[in-house]
Design a protein around this motif. Sequence first.
Motif, PDB file in Angstrom:
ATOM      1  N   PRO A   1     -41.869-102.748 -64.185  1.00 53.23           N
ATOM      2  CA  PRO A   1     -41.666-103.993 -64.815  1.00 53.23           C
ATOM      3  C   PRO A   1     -40.523-104.159 -65.694  1.00 53.23           C
ATOM      4  N   VAL A   2     -39.919-103.037 -66.185  1.00 53.48           N
ATOM      5  CA  VAL A   2     -38.559-102.928 -66.925  1.00 53.48           C
ATOM      6  C   VAL A   2     -37.409-103.238 -66.096  1.00 53.48           C
TER       7      VAL A   2
ATOM      8  N   TRP B   1     -37.626-104.929 -63.315  1.00 51.78           N
ATOM      9  CA  TRP B   1     -38.002-106.278 -62.921  1.00 51.78           C
ATOM     10  C   TRP B   1     -37.143-107.287 -64.075  1.00 51.78           C
ATOM     11  N   TYR B   2     -37.644-107.047 -65.298  1.00 54.03           N
ATOM     12  CA  TYR B   2     -36.928-107.711 -66.489  1.00 54.03           C
ATOM     13  C   TYR B   2     -35.387-107.743 -66.510  1.00 54.03           C
TER      14      TYR B   2
ATOM     15  N   THR C   1     -29.893-107.037 -73.863  1.00 55.25           N
ATOM     16  CA  THR C   1     -29.133-105.828 -74.490  1.00 55.25           C
ATOM     17  C   THR C   1     -29.830-105.004 -75.134  1.00 55.25           C
TER      18      THR C   1
ATOM     19  N   VAL D   1     -33.154-104.323 -74.664  1.00 55.54           N
ATOM     20  CA  VAL D   1     -34.125-103.464 -73.820  1.00 55.54           C
ATOM     21  C   VAL D   1     -33.057-102.633 -73.007  1.00 55.54           C
ATOM     22  N   PHE D   2     -31.811-102.948 -72.627  1.00 56.27           N
ATOM     23  CA  PHE D   2     -31.061-101.887 -71.739  1.00 56.27           C
ATOM     24  C   PHE D   2     -30.731-100.926 -72.787  1.00 56.27           C
TER      25      PHE D   2
ATOM     26  N   THR E   1     -33.565 -98.484 -72.942  1.00 57.33           N
ATOM     27  CA  THR E   1     -34.071 -97.725 -71.780  1.00 57.33           C
ATOM     28  C   THR E   1     -33.022 -96.817 -71.468  1.00 57.33           C
TER      29      THR E   1
ATOM     30  N   ILE F   1     -33.117 -97.392 -63.763  1.00 60.69           N
ATOM     31  CA  ILE F   1     -31.607 -97.528 -63.143  1.00 60.69           C
ATOM     32  C   ILE F   1     -31.489 -97.961 -61.716  1.00 60.69           C
TER      33      ILE F   1
END
Lengths: 288, 306
Positions: free
Chosen positions: B106-107, B109-110, B121, B123-124, B127, B189
């Motif tokens: 899901p991450v 995909w987002y 930014t 979320v990036f 992660t 990634i």
Amino acid sequence: MAETTSSPTSASTAVRPSRPSRAPSPVGRRVRRAAVAIPVLLVCAFLVLPLLVVAISSFADRNSFAFPPSGVSLRWYGVVFSSDAWLAALASSGRLLLVVVPIVVVLGVLGGYAVGAGRFPGRQALAVVFLSPIMVPGVMLGLALLHQMQGLGLVGSNAGLVLAHLVVTLPFAIRVIAVSAAALDPRLVRAAQALGASPWRAFLTVTVPLLRPGIVAAGFLAAVISLGEVAVSVFVAGARSATAPVLIYSAVQVQLEPTIAAISTLMLLAAVVVIAVLDRTVRISRFV
Amino acid sequence: MTTAAPARTPAPARRWRPRALTGGRATGLIPAVVPAVFVVVAFLVPLAGLLVLSLRPTDSLNIPLDGFTLDQYRQVLTTPYLSGSLTESLSLAVRVSLTCLVLAFPVAWYLARTPSGWRKTVVFTITLSPLLTSEVVRSFGWRVVMSGEGPVNRTLQALGLIDASLPLLRSPWTVFLAVVHVLLPFAIIALTASLKGIDDAVLRASADLGAGAVRTFRSVVLPLATPGLVAGGVIVFSLAMGIYVTPLLVGGANQPLAGLRVRDEALVTFNQPRAAALSFVLLIVTLAVVGIATALSRLADRSNRG
């Protein structure tokens, strides 16, 4: 696999040829958006929570990890900045960085250019050799370097630690710079040479400036990896040359104290700043 | 210097065959020399030295002697303490890579399908920040989270589910969770890169042909994401096979994992030849699984296209 992917589409068109699936209702769209957002939020929470807990416990007022802490203080940061051992470890990490990053950037530019923009037989094989240290577990690399350095008397020396960090960071630097180099326009170098520049001068004045975003990203990446490296360093670092992560590694095994949380928070902060700056300046997301 | 020379001679053809003239057949060969020499000296030579070491017999004090023997490898494969750690690592690595792929999807995909903005930014950064934070810091975080007075135990007590603190730290599940946490960014990634390559038109076509979200996911997205899933799975798997810092700091030295046993043999019992043999078996098992997974995914990919 083959049947499940090809047949259902054709079957569905035969059975339900005209289902109005173009415009879902607002409610449906909201449900669908939540279906994506909720897992993303949960995973982000999972990734952030332990780091957040570390940051919060670094401000505890007592020597315990009771959560939430009973009061707020900066005393553990004070302990870090008045402790010779922690300051020496931070200085060791910083010195290492100043030596490792320039060397790895130079090696990375040469190797990344060869792999990304080179045209010669055996280029693929060379790329595999350059990236192969990533495939070897850190514990194995550490042991191999330890064994080699025992013969050379380098264990515990700064030179040994520099060598180990170069081996660990170089594959990442080469990979990042190779991505930049693959996008180079070879006509620019040819133009420079047609105008009379020697190959070496063309490389320095045309190729290297064009690779700059990749070089910056590789330098930061190498810096961050070197700052956090433990698995290999534990094998080759001596008592004098121990870096901050190696000291945390030994301290956590002995006794948990909020000092470790304070120093961890400082390192965490450095990483977050670096990554936010990187994403804004050279858009590092392109390279990973 | 020699690279430019052959390019100059066939001047008339230059305009029409630019690719052949970018510097002859050896562009980039000279810059490659220095890093190649470095990798050989600082990586391949020590690795070869380790291989020789793993073939040495030892005396009663575990000091390596001259001569060659396969005795260390026999010990590794027959002593349950060592061979068991290999199967345990294999099981952990498989569980961790599957879990990471599920959590990463899901991450990724987002990240792959959302236009840039402050949310992305954030979320990036979230992660990637664990990836750029030292493994010791993240492991230490789990030590605190799972400790006797830590948030998990406190929450369970506040909810009245338990009376006394649970000894969460020694549990293999805590180690599993911490390893997933450490390796999850790698899966995100790899997956993001491959999901970026899926064309929106393909998804719209699937919807227009009447496929619902679930079916589109199963028969369009999943096959197209397979290369990324395999790449992410392979990275996480190989890193999990050799991991030792996180299990040691979170679960203690008794965790039965191969990476930890290598470290123990090398730094605690000082039997370096045995540690070397164990690490080579670990590497071979890892590479074998990675090779099989890659080959299978190529086959699946080919039958998908065919």
